[in-house]
Design a protein around this motif. Sequence first.
Motif, PDB file in Angstrom:
ATOM      1  N   VAL A  24      14.684  50.208  35.950  1.00  0.00           N
ATOM      2  CA  VAL A  24      15.475  48.981  35.869  1.00  0.00           C
ATOM      3  C   VAL A  24      16.555  48.969  36.950  1.00  0.00           C
ATOM      4  O   VAL A  24      16.780  47.945  37.613  1.00  0.00           O
ATOM      5  N   LEU A  25      17.227  50.097  37.161  1.00  0.00           N
ATOM      6  CA  LEU A  25      18.286  50.131  38.163  1.00  0.00           C
ATOM      7  C   LEU A  25      17.725  49.992  39.572  1.00  0.00           C
ATOM      8  O   LEU A  25      18.353  49.362  40.439  1.00  0.00           O
ATOM      9  N   ARG A  26      16.545  50.562  39.800  1.00  0.00           N
ATOM     10  CA  ARG A  26      15.911  50.378  41.103  1.00  0.00           C
ATOM     11  C   ARG A  26      15.579  48.896  41.321  1.00  0.00           C
ATOM     12  O   ARG A  26      15.840  48.338  42.398  1.00  0.00           O
ATOM     13  N   ALA A  27      15.034  48.265  40.317  1.00  0.00           N
ATOM     14  CA  ALA A  27      14.700  46.847  40.409  1.00  0.00           C
ATOM     15  C   ALA A  27      15.961  46.002  40.583  1.00  0.00           C
ATOM     16  O   ALA A  27      15.973  45.032  41.356  1.00  0.00           O
ATOM     17  N   ALA A  28      17.017  46.368  39.876  1.00  0.00           N
ATOM     18  CA  ALA A  28      18.274  45.634  39.995  1.00  0.00           C
ATOM     19  C   ALA A  28      18.838  45.761  41.403  1.00  0.00           C
ATOM     20  O   ALA A  28      19.350  44.780  41.972  1.00  0.00           O
ATOM     21  N   GLY A  29      18.754  46.953  41.985  1.00  0.00           N
ATOM     22  CA  GLY A  29      19.231  47.150  43.348  1.00  0.00           C
ATOM     23  C   GLY A  29      18.449  46.306  44.341  1.00  0.00           C
ATOM     24  O   GLY A  29      19.025  45.700  45.255  1.00  0.00           O
ATOM     25  N   ALA A  33      20.166  43.260  46.441  1.00  0.00           N
ATOM     26  CA  ALA A  33      20.131  43.253  47.901  1.00  0.00           C
ATOM     27  C   ALA A  33      19.511  41.968  48.432  1.00  0.00           C
ATOM     28  O   ALA A  33      19.902  41.461  49.487  1.00  0.00           O
ATOM     29  N   GLU A  34      18.554  41.427  47.702  1.00  0.00           N
ATOM     30  CA  GLU A  34      17.859  40.216  48.145  1.00  0.00           C
ATOM     31  C   GLU A  34      18.638  38.943  47.863  1.00  0.00           C
ATOM     32  O   GLU A  34      18.661  38.025  48.693  1.00  0.00           O
ATOM     33  N   HIS A  35      19.278  38.871  46.690  1.00  0.00           N
ATOM     34  CA  HIS A  35      19.834  37.598  46.242  1.00  0.00           C
ATOM     35  C   HIS A  35      21.326  37.623  45.924  1.00  0.00           C
ATOM     36  O   HIS A  35      21.897  36.555  45.668  1.00  0.00           O
ATOM     37  N   GLY A  36      21.959  38.799  45.906  1.00  0.00           N
ATOM     38  CA  GLY A  36      23.355  38.864  45.507  1.00  0.00           C
ATOM     39  C   GLY A  36      23.520  38.760  44.000  1.00  0.00           C
ATOM     40  O   GLY A  36      22.545  38.524  43.269  1.00  0.00           O
ATOM     41  N   LEU A  37      24.758  38.907  43.521  1.00  0.00           N
ATOM     42  CA  LEU A  37      24.999  38.886  42.075  1.00  0.00           C
ATOM     43  C   LEU A  37      24.651  37.528  41.466  1.00  0.00           C
ATOM     44  O   LEU A  37      24.122  37.454  40.353  1.00  0.00           O
ATOM     45  N   ALA A  38      24.899  36.458  42.206  1.00  0.00           N
ATOM     46  CA  ALA A  38      24.631  35.127  41.670  1.00  0.00           C
ATOM     47  C   ALA A  38      23.142  34.922  41.379  1.00  0.00           C
ATOM     48  O   ALA A  38      22.780  34.146  40.489  1.00  0.00           O
ATOM     49  N   GLY A  39      22.283  35.624  42.115  1.00  0.00           N
ATOM     50  CA  GLY A  39      20.847  35.485  41.910  1.00  0.00           C
ATOM     51  C   GLY A  39      20.229  36.607  41.116  1.00  0.00           C
ATOM     52  O   GLY A  39      18.992  36.717  41.034  1.00  0.00           O
ATOM     53  N   LEU A  40      21.078  37.461  40.520  1.00  0.00           N
ATOM     54  CA  LEU A  40      20.569  38.579  39.736  1.00  0.00           C
ATOM     55  C   LEU A  40      20.235  38.108  38.327  1.00  0.00           C
ATOM     56  O   LEU A  40      21.126  37.750  37.547  1.00  0.00           O
ATOM     57  N   ASP A  41      18.973  38.088  38.005  1.00  0.00           N
ATOM     58  CA  ASP A  41      18.497  37.576  36.722  1.00  0.00           C
ATOM     59  C   ASP A  41      17.858  38.710  35.926  1.00  0.00           C
ATOM     60  O   ASP A  41      16.987  39.423  36.438  1.00  0.00           O
ATOM     61  N   LEU A  42      18.296  38.894  34.697  1.00  0.00           N
ATOM     62  CA  LEU A  42      17.797  40.013  33.896  1.00  0.00           C
ATOM     63  C   LEU A  42      16.300  39.916  33.642  1.00  0.00           C
ATOM     64  O   LEU A  42      15.603  40.941  33.623  1.00  0.00           O
ATOM     65  N   ASP A  44      14.090  38.606  35.643  1.00  0.00           N
ATOM     66  CA  ASP A  44      13.441  38.990  36.898  1.00  0.00           C
ATOM     67  C   ASP A  44      13.472  40.501  37.075  1.00  0.00           C
ATOM     68  O   ASP A  44      12.488  41.114  37.523  1.00  0.00           O
ATOM     69  N   VAL A  45      14.599  41.119  36.729  1.00  0.00           N
ATOM     70  CA  VAL A  45      14.711  42.582  36.825  1.00  0.00           C
ATOM     71  C   VAL A  45      13.697  43.253  35.905  1.00  0.00           C
ATOM     72  O   VAL A  45      13.031  44.218  36.286  1.00  0.00           O
ATOM     73  N   ALA A  46      13.560  42.739  34.686  1.00  0.00           N
ATOM     74  CA  ALA A  46      12.588  43.301  33.747  1.00  0.00           C
ATOM     75  C   ALA A  46      11.170  43.193  34.305  1.00  0.00           C
ATOM     76  O   ALA A  46      10.372  44.138  34.207  1.00  0.00           O
ATOM     77  N   ARG A  47      10.865  42.062  34.923  1.00  0.00           N
ATOM     78  CA  ARG A  47       9.539  41.879  35.504  1.00  0.00           C
ATOM     79  C   ARG A  47       9.298  42.864  36.639  1.00  0.00           C
ATOM     80  O   ARG A  47       8.249  43.501  36.722  1.00  0.00           O
ATOM     81  N   ALA A  49      10.737  45.742  37.109  1.00  0.00           N
ATOM     82  CA  ALA A  49      10.701  47.114  36.595  1.00  0.00           C
ATOM     83  C   ALA A  49       9.513  47.372  35.674  1.00  0.00           C
ATOM     84  O   ALA A  49       9.273  48.511  35.270  1.00  0.00           O
ATOM     85  N   GLU A  50       8.817  46.283  35.307  1.00  0.00           N
ATOM     86  CA  GLU A  50       7.671  46.372  34.396  1.00  0.00           C
ATOM     87  C   GLU A  50       8.070  46.939  33.031  1.00  0.00           C
ATOM     88  O   GLU A  50       7.422  47.825  32.485  1.00  0.00           O
ATOM     89  N   VAL A  51       9.190  46.402  32.533  1.00  0.00           N
ATOM     90  CA  VAL A  51       9.643  46.759  31.189  1.00  0.00           C
ATOM     91  C   VAL A  51       9.888  45.455  30.425  1.00  0.00           C
ATOM     92  O   VAL A  51       9.976  44.366  31.017  1.00  0.00           O
ATOM     93  N   GLY A  52      10.034  45.544  29.125  1.00  0.00           N
ATOM     94  CA  GLY A  52      10.243  44.361  28.312  1.00  0.00           C
ATOM     95  C   GLY A  52      11.610  43.737  28.535  1.00  0.00           C
ATOM     96  O   GLY A  52      12.603  44.438  28.731  1.00  0.00           O
ATOM     97  N   ARG A  53      11.629  42.407  28.494  1.00  0.00           N
ATOM     98  CA  ARG A  53      12.910  41.710  28.640  1.00  0.00           C
ATOM     99  C   ARG A  53      13.901  42.142  27.568  1.00  0.00           C
ATOM    100  O   ARG A  53      15.099  42.304  27.838  1.00  0.00           O
ATOM    101  N   THR A  54      13.393  42.327  26.359  1.00  0.00           N
ATOM    102  CA  THR A  54      14.280  42.690  25.246  1.00  0.00           C
ATOM    103  C   THR A  54      15.020  43.985  25.539  1.00  0.00           C
ATOM    104  O   THR A  54      16.207  44.125  25.235  1.00  0.00           O
ATOM    105  N   THR A  55      14.318  44.942  26.150  1.00  0.00           N
ATOM    106  CA  THR A  55      14.944  46.222  26.491  1.00  0.00           C
ATOM    107  C   THR A  55      16.103  46.018  27.444  1.00  0.00           C
ATOM    108  O   THR A  55      17.196  46.575  27.254  1.00  0.00           O
ATOM    109  N   VAL A  56      15.890  45.209  28.460  1.00  0.00           N
ATOM    110  CA  VAL A  56      16.935  44.980  29.462  1.00  0.00           C
ATOM    111  C   VAL A  56      18.116  44.228  28.850  1.00  0.00           C
ATOM    112  O   VAL A  56      19.276  44.608  29.049  1.00  0.00           O
ATOM    113  N   TYR A  57      17.823  43.181  28.098  1.00  0.00           N
ATOM    114  CA  TYR A  57      18.909  42.408  27.485  1.00  0.00           C
ATOM    115  C   TYR A  57      19.689  43.238  26.465  1.00  0.00           C
ATOM    116  O   TYR A  57      20.916  43.134  26.365  1.00  0.00           O
ATOM    117  N   ARG A  58      18.984  44.085  25.709  1.00  0.00           N
ATOM    118  CA  ARG A  58      19.658  44.888  24.685  1.00  0.00           C
ATOM    119  C   ARG A  58      20.548  45.956  25.320  1.00  0.00           C
ATOM    120  O   ARG A  58      21.663  46.199  24.852  1.00  0.00           O
TER     121      ARG A  58
END
Length: 206
Positions: A24-29, A33-42, A44-47, A49-58
């Motif tokens: 998740v942290l690799r995906a977030a980085g 880097a691509e979109h800045g904080l304003a474009g950081l979507d949880l 998208d990060v879950a997708r 990182a190939e993990v469940g959205r619920t995991t990231v949101y929780r």
Amino acid sequence: MTSESTGPGSVRPGGRTARVRSAVLRAAGDALAEHGLAGLDLADVARRAEVGRTTVYRRWGTPASLVADLLAAMAEQSLPRTESGSLLGDLRANARLVRRTLADPRQGALFKAVLAAATCDPQTAAALHRFYEVRVAEWEPCVRQAVERGELPAATDTREVIRAVSAPLYYRLLTTGDPLDEAAADRAAEAAAAAARAGAFVPPTA
């Protein structure tokens, strides 16, 4: 460095949980880097990182919490300081490490995004401050050792010397299109070392 934090993303056991955090942290980085904080979507990060959205949101809850954990992980994984036996040698090693990080296409973009976000988001700013506190604390002993060897005045503010090494490199990164090469890193180290020897980092009341 250990932490007593129990905030989002702060639990760091081994096994699957550690692998999920790493992914998740690799995906977030990458996303930051691509979109800045304003474009950081949880989501998208879950997708990514190939993990469940619920995991990231929780675990993280907000983009700012995710960035805070990303910075904590970066501080933990940073290379240890180099000991050359001389002030200039140590500061040059520090400057070259900073330069390599900022000149890296991904890392440079990532730091630009985090610095921009920190100007308007208090949680990101606090996380960034903690990141640099860890890095300064890692390298400060090389200046303290120079004081003990008699290379610098006894009352030198050792942490300020380390900050002075990095400052010109960040300024160059953010204000010019000039490349960050080793010559720029070496100049930053030499300038900080010369200023420290001249007593520029001795507090006026010392």
